[in-house]
Design an enzyme around this catalytic site. Structure first.
Site, PDB file in Angstrom:
ATOM      1  N   CYS A  31      47.967  60.366   9.994  1.00 34.08           N
ATOM      2  CA  CYS A  31      46.798  60.120  10.872  1.00 34.08           C
ATOM      3  C   CYS A  31      47.204  58.993  11.876  1.00 34.08           C
ATOM      4  CB  CYS A  31      45.577  59.656   9.823  1.00 34.08           C
ATOM      5  SG  CYS A  31      45.968  58.158   8.975  1.00 34.08           S
ATOM      6  N   HIS A 555      39.524  52.623  15.896  1.00 33.79           N
ATOM      7  CA  HIS A 555      39.206  53.602  14.929  1.00 33.79           C
ATOM      8  C   HIS A 555      37.762  54.021  14.749  1.00 33.79           C
ATOM      9  CE1 HIS A 555      39.920  56.141  11.300  1.00 33.79           C
ATOM     10  NE2 HIS A 555      41.173  55.995  11.390  1.00 33.79           N
TER      11      HIS A 555
END
Length: 627
Positions: A31, A555
């Protein structure tokens, strides 16, 4: 560049060695910050060696995945070399999730699905439980009962608190049907049938005069009794409804599908509810609740101590997710939940152990950076940063915390401490505590016991260690300040320190210091003048390099990488120069929430130029200062 690739290759070889060889790797992906590896056998993993791999900022097992934290940008480069070395270049994150699912044994699969069911309805349960505790206290005050306005407000709050519990089986049936792939509306329909007013009330079973209507189908007698409190039955029915719905949607011709398919699903589900699932589920629920009640009635404080002492070990395995159904059943059957305080003091024992470890290593700056936010998380019912960041890693704090929880569990027994709801512990948990018998006071004392014993035992155990383990740190507190760069919040909303983040890796500041925002608007803007270092393929994460050389990660959401870009739109690209306030991306808050993901947006400084520190300022307009 060649030197970097050689370094990454060395890292890759070490990872393969420490996870048990190539044959033990089932899947790999990454990720925005972590290399994710699914292993065939976790017992072959040498976690201590993995944690100390070059460039790794930490590692942990999340359920069935080994996640090694390298940080934004770097993880991409490490992944390329590692994937090539392991010949798994073409695997995606979804492929890894499929491999993970295949790795789950039947018990793990059931536990995960139970967790998924309760996640969606948990906000309603929490709200009702908090209101229930509040009205229970206010209802005892003369100033409330004697004042018309206050009485009316408290009465309305009481009605609000009773709402979810009165239809809990229907809510569970709805969520379970959705989780297992059926149309949620069919779950609501069958859930409503479970609570139909024409049926005898299940809570009247055993009372004098209880005489439900009995149907006879081919010699089979069926009692028409409702399923109030039938949480386990609702879970089972949700699964059956979903599978029947999927089957009839495939088999019924399109011409009549709209009418026939849902009709067959609902009717057959109803028949199964009253003939098989209901009786079996009711008996299963009685066995579970009866066993726990038997334990508390017959094992006395030993039973309480055993549960409170081992509950956080259960959290490590992931088995704790099944307790939500047990708690709901307890409340439905007995009106009280004695497990909640036990889980709460078990958590607080781990928090105390963190403070004990902090005292042992106070001079270590990195220890303070890890322990303080981890302890704060435990105060709000989140133990993962404490467990995975400190206690499990160094072992003796975990043992100290378990013993502390067990001792506090004995106090819970002797004071008959219980809750009126479930789903929240520690400081927020006091709101759902049963106030009878000085419940609030005993709740506070039990937690002070867990905290104090955890601190003391961890300190004693640590002193007894022949070779004290410490968290490695790079202490730069004495270094002079050279310059500063200010950042604004990348998205509108409530700004908090990143230690309040729901993601354990970010909250432990493993990725760096920063902030977490509960967004009220989906527009993401540049926090400062910078260059775009990367845009993650799933569009949920953007890396920036500031003009002074510092690096920032934005994020958007937690685990939103699993959406594969759905709900996100990006307006910048790699190597693009951007200015403070420039629009970088948008995220559809409503869509992301509907998919079951958190929209918490994190901004952390992942890399600073020499001799710089990051501090949080109270001004939300200028939320970070790199000095």
């Amino acid at each position: 560049m060649i030197q970097k690739e050689e370094r990454y290759l060395k890292i890759s070889k070490e990872i393969v060695e420490y996870v048990g060889g190539l044959d033990n790797i089932q899947g790999v992906a990454h990720c925005a910050t972590r290399l994710r590896i699914v292993l065939k056998d976790n017992d072959l993993l040498q976690m201590e060696k993995v944690e100390n791999i070059d460039l790794a900022k930490g590692a942990f097992l999340a359920g069935d995945q080994l996640q090694i934290i390298f940080g934004a940008g770097l993880v991409n480069d490490v992944y390329k070399v590692f994937a090539s070395y392991t010949h798994m270049e073409n695997m995606s994150l979804s492929d890894v999730k499929q491999q993970s699912a295949q790795k789950l044994n039947p018990l793990q699969a059931v536990i995960k699905s139970l967790s998924d069911v309760f996640v969606e309805i948990m906000p309603a349960i929490l709200a009702a439980a908090l209101l229930l505790g509040l009205t229970g206290v206010l209802g005892k005050w003369d100033v409330v009962t004697d004042n018309d306005a206050l009485y009316a407000i408290n009465k309305l709050a009481s009605l609000a608190s009773n709402g979810i519990f009165s239809i809990l089986p229907m809510a569970v049936c709805y969520s379970a049907t959705k989780r297992y792939g059926g149309r949620p509306i069919l779950g609501i329909v069958v859930g409503a049938i479970m609570l139909d007013a024409s049926l005898a009330n299940a809570y009247d079973i055993g009372k004098e005069g209880f005489n439900p209507e009995v149907l006879n189908i081919f010699g089979l007698n069926i009692e028409l009794v409702g399923f109030q409190g039938g949480i386990i039955i609702a879970l089972m029915m949700g699964f059956i409804i979903a599978k029947l719905d999927q089957y009839f949607e495939r088999k019924v011709p399109d011409v009549i599908k709209l009418l026939v398919s849902p009709m067959l699903t609902v009717f057959i589900s109803t028949v199964l509810l009253f003939t098989i699932v209901g009786p079996v589920g009711r008996e299963l629920g009685n066995i579970i609740t009866g066993s726990l009640v038997w334990m508390t009635n017959n094992l006395g404080p030993i039973g309480y101590m055993a549960f409170a002492g081992l509950q956080q070990v259960i959290v490590i395995t992931g088995l704790h997710h099944i307790l939500g159904a047990v708690e709901a059943t307890l409340i439905a059957d007995t009106g009280r939940n004695f497990l909640n305080p036990l889980m709460s003091v078990a958590l607080m024992g781990q928090g105390g152990a963190v403070l004990g470890y902090l005292l042992l290593n106070w001079k270590n700056v990195r220890t303070r950076e890890l322990c303080i936010p981890s302890f704060i998380s435990t105060l709000f019912g989140i133990s993962e940063p404490a467990i995975f960041g400190i206690n499990l890693r160094y072992k003796f704090p975990l043992i100290a915390g378990c013993i502390a929880g067990a001792i506090a569990g004995a106090y819970c027994y002797f004071t008959d401490l219980a809750a009126l709801g479930f789903g929240t512990t520690a400081v927020p948990g006091i709101a759902i505590t049963d106030p009878n018998g000085n419940g609030y006071l005993h709740y506070i004392i039990a937690h002070i016991i867990a905290l104090g014993v955890g601190i003391a035992l961890c300190f004693i155990f640590g002193k007894a260690q022949v070779k004290k383990e410490t968290i490695t740190l790079e202490n730069d507190e004495t270094q002079p300040t050279v310059s500063s760069v200010s950042l604004i919040a990348p998205i509108q909303g409530t700004v908090k320190n990143v230690t309040a983040c729901d993601d354990a890796v970010f909250s432990a500041e493993t990725m760096g210091k920063g902030i977490v925002i509960e967004p009220t608007n989906g527009d993401v803007i540049a926090p400062a003048d910078a260059t775009v270092e990367f845009v993650f393929p799933s569009k949920h994460a953007i890396g920036l390099k500031l003009n002074d050389g510092s690096k920032v990660l934005i994020h958007c959401g937690i685990d939103t990488v699993n959406l594969n870009g759905e709900g996100f739109e990006v307006y910048v690209k790699k190597d693009q120069k951007i200015t403070q306030g420039q629009k970088l991306s948008t995220m559809d808050l409503a869509l992301i929430k509907s998919k079951g993901f958190s929209t918490q947006t994190i901004m952390v400084v992942t890399e600073k130029t020499d001799l710089k520190q990051v501090i949080i300022t109270p001004d939300q307009k200028e939320v970070l200062t790199i000095k």
